[in-house]
Design a protein around this motif. Structure first.
Motif, PDB file in Angstrom:
ATOM      1  N   PRO A  13       0.846  -1.204   0.000  1.00 50.33           N
ATOM      2  CA  PRO A  13       0.000   0.000   0.000  1.00 50.33           C
ATOM      3  C   PRO A  13       0.878   1.250   0.000  1.00 50.33           C
ATOM      4  CG  PRO A  13       0.021  -1.017   2.164  1.00 50.33           C
ATOM      5  CD  PRO A  13       0.744  -1.938   1.258  1.00 50.33           C
ATOM      6  N   ARG A  52     -12.367   2.300  -4.405  1.00 49.52           N
ATOM      7  CA  ARG A  52     -12.577   1.557  -3.171  1.00 49.52           C
ATOM      8  C   ARG A  52     -12.741   2.471  -1.983  1.00 49.52           C
ATOM      9  NH1 ARG A  52     -11.504  -3.388  -2.157  1.00 49.52           N
ATOM     10  NH2 ARG A  52     -10.811  -3.588  -0.010  1.00 49.52           N
ATOM     11  N   GLU A  53     -11.813   3.394  -1.911  1.00 50.05           N
ATOM     12  CA  GLU A  53     -11.809   4.346  -0.812  1.00 50.05           C
ATOM     13  C   GLU A  53     -13.107   5.153  -0.819  1.00 50.05           C
ATOM     14  OE1 GLU A  53      -8.109   6.452  -0.934  1.00 50.05           O
ATOM     15  OE2 GLU A  53      -9.044   8.276  -0.168  1.00 50.05           O
ATOM     16  N   SER A  87     -16.036   3.076   0.148  1.00 56.47           N
ATOM     17  CA  SER A  87     -16.058   2.896   1.599  1.00 56.47           C
ATOM     18  C   SER A  87     -16.690   4.095   2.271  1.00 56.47           C
ATOM     19  CB  SER A  87     -14.637   2.745   2.148  1.00 56.47           C
ATOM     20  OG  SER A  87     -13.979   1.729   1.472  1.00 56.47           O
ATOM     21  N   ILE A 115     -21.177  -2.412  -3.220  1.00 56.47           N
ATOM     22  CA  ILE A 115     -21.056  -3.756  -2.657  1.00 56.47           C
ATOM     23  C   ILE A 115     -19.851  -4.500  -3.209  1.00 56.47           C
ATOM     24  CG2 ILE A 115     -22.196  -5.984  -2.488  1.00 56.47           C
ATOM     25  CD1 ILE A 115     -24.832  -4.125  -2.711  1.00 56.47           C
ATOM     26  N   LEU A 143     -16.457  -3.617  -1.968  1.00 50.71           N
ATOM     27  CA  LEU A 143     -16.110  -3.986  -0.597  1.00 50.71           C
ATOM     28  C   LEU A 143     -15.827  -5.474  -0.466  1.00 50.71           C
ATOM     29  CD1 LEU A 143     -18.699  -1.754   1.188  1.00 50.71           C
ATOM     30  CD2 LEU A 143     -16.256  -1.386   0.947  1.00 50.71           C
ATOM     31  N   LYS A 144     -16.340  -6.220  -1.415  1.00 48.53           N
ATOM     32  CA  LYS A 144     -16.178  -7.666  -1.318  1.00 48.53           C
ATOM     33  C   LYS A 144     -14.851  -8.126  -1.905  1.00 48.53           C
ATOM     34  CE  LYS A 144     -19.021 -10.345  -0.108  1.00 48.53           C
ATOM     35  NZ  LYS A 144     -19.102 -10.903   1.259  1.00 48.53           N
ATOM     36  N   THR A 145     -14.167  -7.232  -2.568  1.00 45.98           N
ATOM     37  CA  THR A 145     -12.944  -7.685  -3.223  1.00 45.98           C
ATOM     38  C   THR A 145     -11.740  -6.957  -2.665  1.00 45.98           C
ATOM     39  OG1 THR A 145     -13.343  -6.007  -4.873  1.00 45.98           O
ATOM     40  CG2 THR A 145     -14.005  -8.240  -5.433  1.00 45.98           C
ATOM     41  N   ARG A 146     -10.649  -7.682  -2.706  1.00 45.24           N
ATOM     42  CA  ARG A 146      -9.396  -7.047  -2.343  1.00 45.24           C
ATOM     43  C   ARG A 146      -8.904  -6.304  -3.583  1.00 45.24           C
ATOM     44  NH1 ARG A 146      -4.939  -9.201   0.619  1.00 45.24           N
ATOM     45  NH2 ARG A 146      -5.594 -11.335   0.433  1.00 45.24           N
TER      46      ARG A 146
END
Lengths: 243, 791
Positions: free
Chosen positions: B402, B691-692, B695, B784, B787-790
């Motif tokens: 990261p 993603r961020e 979230s 959704i 959030l379910k995936t890396r």
């Protein structure tokens, strides 16, 4: 559960009646939920168990206002979630729900404290970020960025972020899925503490049957439906959970 | 069996399709750069070839000279000069015309042509009608431009005062000539075909009219291949001096050719200065996009290598991505450039009046565009592509670490309490990727600076007009006399209807020499107490006419390498033709032309003449104009009158319509860059931070709040880029001003507030549009799945 009143006598927080969810991807229709009736009660810890694709996450997302059912009714206390619009659902998530996910989804550019403050800033009656992080045992890691924290620590920041607003419900989707047993226990402890000390109604999805023993009720899913609901006589503490 | 299309090619095609809108934005930026090259150089090549062909086919001369009057046998002497191929003598005279429908007197330049056969040099193309007939003394062929301006038809009569006699001429033909592609009347600096026109007339008719039997006053010379032009000019000067020669000059000093050359220089400057900006921005955008692609496909790269794909194979795969996008840009650019080139060529056909001019896309121009584009983008993205090549497979297969963030500079200064968390996210992101942030900012600044640097041309034009027509030349009209007269003539001028004030001027043709440099100009004598004509210094402040010594314009100072204090040799080309040694006293600012001035008294003394003048500048009472015109048409001593209002009208007519088109074009170019950058930056940010943002949406942040984090950063960068763009724009404008100046004029470096304002506004609008488009994607963020995936 001898000393507590029967669950059915507590007030129902969530109430779903006949909800279905159909996803269309291309020409394929996926029936994720096929008529689910469920009540979640004030202050309880419910664990949702079941194989992949059985509909647990879909239900949790609908309860949390991230998704809407194709048909059926969902109410949260006096709110009819199933008929709410985007704006209303955003407000619902903002003020009343705390989420914890398998992948912590922290903002990499904010420190632990700031990740929590992100939420307390927009909440109505939040606890302080320090308080929330102390509750999950991270009082010494306040000013670390996510890249400087271990996976378990990151997940605990996510929990602190979820509970800092004093949500009425805490929804956790496989919170320990990416963690080893030892760090997983620390995370479960944090969730347990929140449930017991703050009385936050908690729904937790897991693949791990051992964790189910922490719950008041265990709701078994299969093929988009509730297969059965077990009520635990006694809840074990997070320290006793091991896998 | 191997598949017809390799899986990697399919991947490439699908990847490209996935980022099609970003790809299009980048291709458009490349396209603009390529289009500018194709348009500018394509038009340039077309102009060059057309000019060459035109000059050759119509035998445009190499050396020109005017004189007072010389016997025809002088031509033989000239022809004997080594290097001279042909000599053609002519009679050229300016006369006042009385054109029906035009109240003001206009000037016609009568140019002699042989009644029998073609002119030996400076031939014309007859567009309509016929050649003049021998024994018909009233027949003329008019230039296409004046025919167009006045709507002349064959057979139309034109009144003219020729050598003091009123005559009626008849139009028998309409023609074009390479000698008058750009035709300026006396006192004009913008062609006005209504008040000045070329007319060809039979040689015998002109000889008779001006009493120039067996004589000439104008000579054109063509040179042999490899002849020394300078040497020929010097020898011609010696030969024509006794006959009132005003100095021979080559094509370089020929007004018409200088103008065409100036246009070509401008095209060359435009084609060289603008495209690098576009290509630089495109290379940056490709670098960012390809960098992002490689980042997200890290694990796939590892996998490919694990399967045994060679490093170069992986590198080539990503380089192809860049090349396909560039190819798209080149195609867009060629299409757009071809279209713009055709338009531009059309404009030039009209302006330059070439009998033929076709836009032709040279293979060399095409190759230049391709090579430069591919070169720039490849170099620009090579580092990023190499990062994929160098990635060891084992490292590639594990997710990228990261990014490590730090507190931003502002926070380290203790300003964090003023920043909300979303603002901190913005600030830290900016400081986390300083190079990218800087380049984004610079790219946006490039967009506004490009607009400043192109649109400033219009400000410069305004300034040139204002300085020339309002600050320097304050007169309403310039009256030229047929010859030099005692300054008592001013009293006659004052008696003309409507003349409220008048000042004398004296123009003397000279060749100025300093060291090995020389320049053919005219020295203008101005009274020391002149009110109507003002000399200005570099800061446009009034400069007094010094009693002694030479005053030269910046352009002339540059051409001669002269500075105050230098002694310049002036070979006078008039009267007794004295040679004077004149000290340079002052250098004055003049955007148009290379000129020299002296006090009128000093000039008269130097010429050994009484106080005399050949021009008067006047202030007029507008209401009396018709009476003045009538009077002037009947005053033989007046050769011409030029009105400021006419010049301004003609300027506005020709320039104003082009201005709107040019402005639109520049704004289009600038907004393409701004849009390309903001849109791509926003899309990349969305891809990196989807993603961020999802979230945050899950946590209950509204769309507006999430958009703020994503787009706020871009808006902030845009805001920083605006002043930077203005500063860079000014610098770029300075380069453009340098590149666009010609032998005829200097471009003042002035940028108006409205130019800065427009440039900034366009960037703001382009940013707003791309933010709106990306904002719609934020609305559709899949909360959704993200959030379910890396990642």
């Amino acid at each position: 559960m001898a000393e507590s009143a029967p669950l059915t006598e507590s007030a129902s927080v969530f109430r779903t009646r006949g909800i279905t969810k159909i996803y269309r991807s291309g020409e394929v229709e996926v029936h994720a939920l096929r008529g689910v009736d469920l009540d979640l009660y004030e202050g309880e810890m419910a664990v949702l168990l079941g194989p992949s694709g059985s509909g647990k996450s879909t239900l949790l997302n609908i309860l949390g206002g991230l998704d809407v059912p194709t048909s059926g009714e969902v109410t949260f206390k006096d709110l009819a979630l199933s008929s709410m619009k985007e704006r209303g659902l955003t407000a619902f998530r903002r003020h009343r729900v705390g989420f914890v996910f398998q992948f912590y989804n922290l903002i990499p550019s904010l420190t632990a404290r700031e990740n929590v403050e992100l939420v307390t800033e927009i909440a109505r009656d939040p606890m302080s970020a320090e308080e929330a992080l102390t509750l999950v045992g991270l009082e010494k890691r306040l000013d670390h960025f996510p890249a400087q924290l271990s996976g378990g620590e990151q997940q605990r920041v996510a929990i602190a972020r979820a509970i800092a607003k004093r949500p009425e419900v805490l929804l956790c989707d496989e919170p320990t899925g990416a963690l080893d047993s030892k760090t997983g226990t620390l995370v479960l402890e944090a969730i347990d503490t929140v449930n017991r000390e703050l009385g936050t109604t908690t729904a937790l999805i897991t693949h791990n049957q051992v964790i189910a023993q922490m719950a008041d009720r265990v709701i078994w899913f299969g093929d988009g439906q509730i297969v059965r609901i077990d009520v635990n006589e006694t809840r074990i503490s997070a320290q006793e959970v091991a896998w | 069996m191997t598949a017809l299309i390799s899986p990697l090619t399919k991947k490439l095609a699908r990847d490209l399709w996935r980022i099609k809108s970003q790809g299009l934005a980048i291709a458009l930026v490349i396209g603009c750069g390529v289009a500018t090259v194709v348009m500018a150089f394509g038009t340039l090549v077309s102009l060059q070839e057309t000019r060459e062909t035109y000059y050759e086919r119509f035998r445009f001369a190499h050396v020109f000279a005017q004189l007072k009057r010389a016997p025809e046998r002088l031509a033989d002497d000239i022809e004997r000069i080594p290097g001279v191929a042909r000599v053609a003598t002519r009679i050229v005279k300016d006369v006042t015309l009385d054109v029906p429908g035009i109240p003001e007197p206009s000037v016609g330049r009568l140019v002699s042509i042989p009644e029998r056969g073609e002119p030996m040099l400076n031939h014309m193309t007859l567009r309509e009608g016929r050649w003049v007939l021998p024994d018909r003394t009233d027949e003329v062929i008019v230039s296409q431009k004046s025919a167009d301006a006045h709507g002349y038809q064959l057979g139309d009569p034109i009144g003219a005062t020729i050598n003091g006699k009123k005559r009626t001429l008849t139009i028998v033909g309409i023609a074009q000539s390479p000698e008058f592609i750009y035709a300026l009347g006396p006192g004009q600096f913008i062609p006005d075909d209504k008040t000045f026109g070329i007319m060809w007339m039979g040689r015998e008719a002109l000889e008779a009219a001006f009493d120039l039997k067996e004589s000439f006053n104008d000579v054109s010379i063509s040179l042999m291949r490899g002849a020394n032009e300078k040497d020929v000019i010097d020898r011609v000067d010696i030969l024509i001096e006794p006959f009132g020669g005003t100095g021979a000059f080559g094509r370089e000093d020929h007004m018409s050719d200088a103008f065409v050359r100036g246009e070509m220089d401008q095209l060359r400057a435009m084609g060289s200065i603008l495209p690098p900006i576009f290509l630089g921005v495109a290379a940056f955008l490709l670098h960012v996009v390809i960098g992002r692609l490689i980042h997200t496909e890290r694990e796939q790269i590892g996998l490919l290598k694990a399967f045994g794909y060679a490093n170069w194979h992986v590198g080539w795969h990503y380089l192809k991505f860049v090349l396909v996008l560039s190819a798209g840009g080149v195609l867009i650019g060629i299409g757009l450039g071809w279209w713009m080139g055709r338009w531009m060529t059309g404009q030039y056909s009209e302006l330059l009046n070439f009998p033929f001019l076709h836009y032709r896309l040279e293979l060399s121009v095409f190759a230049l565009a391709v090579v430069v584009t591919v070169g720039t983008v490849t170099v620009g993205t090579l580092r990023t592509v190499m990062s994929a090549v160098r990635l060891p497979p084992a490292v590639a297969m594990s997710p990228a670490p990261p990014p490590v963030y730090h507190k931003s500079l502002l926070e380290r200064w203790g300003l964090q309490r003023y920043l909300t968390e979303p603002t901190r996210i913005i600030m830290r992101n900016i400081f986390r990727w300083p190079v990218r942030t800087g380049l984004t900012c610079l790219g946006l600044a490039a967009s506004s600076s490009l607009m400043v640097a192109t649109m400033f041309g219009l400000d410069a034009l305004d300034q040139m007009m204002d300085v020339y027509y309002f600050q320097s030349n304050r007169q309403d009209a310039t009256i030229s006399f047929v010859d030099t007269r005692s300054d008592n003539v001013l009293q006659d001028v004052m008696r003309l209807p409507g003349v409220m004030a008048a000042e004398p001027m004296r123009n003397v043709p000279v060749r100025l020499r300093l060291g090995h440099l020389s320049e053919l100009v005219s020295i203008t004598g101005i009274p020391q107490d002149a009110k109507l004509y003002q000399l200005l210094d570099i800061n446009l402040r009034h400069v007094d006419v010094v009693p002694e010594g030479l005053i030269i314009s910046t352009r002339l100072a540059e051409n001669l390498g002269a500075k105050p204090g230098d002694i310049v040799t002036a070979e006078v080309k008039e009267g007794r033709q004295p040679t004077l040694q004149l000290p340079v006293a002052v250098v004055v600012e003049e955007y148009i032309g290379a000129s020299a001035y002296m006090s009128l008294d000093a000039l008269n003394r130097a010429m050994g003449e009484r106080r005399s003048a050949n021009t008067a500048i006047v202030l007029l009472d507008d209401t009396q104009l018709p009476a003045l015109y009538d009077e002037i048409k009947n005053t033989p001593m007046v050769a011409s009158i030029f009105l400021r209002s006419t010049a301004l009208r003609s300027f506005n007519e020709t320039i104003a319509e082009n201005t709107t088109q040019a402005l639109g074009f520049y704004i289009f170019l600038g907004s393409m860059i701004a849009f390309g950058i903001v849109y791509n930056s926003a899309r990349i940010a969305l891809s990196e931070r989807g993603r961020e943002l999802a979230s945050l949406r899950v946590l209950g942040f509204t769309r507006g709040e999430v958009s703020y984090i994503l787009l706020g950063e871009l808006v902030l960068l845009m805001t920083v880029s605006l002043p930077l763009g203005c500063v860079l724009g000014y610098g770029l404008a300075a380069i453009m001003a340098e590149g666009l100046q010609t032998d005829l004029y200097r471009i003042p470096l002035v940028v108006s507030r409205s130019t800065y304002g427009t440039a900034m506004l366009v960037v703001i609008c382009a940013t707003a549009v791309s933010c709106l488009i990306v904002g719609r994607r934020i609305k559709n963020l899949d909360l959704i799945s993200v959030l379910k995936t890396r990642e």
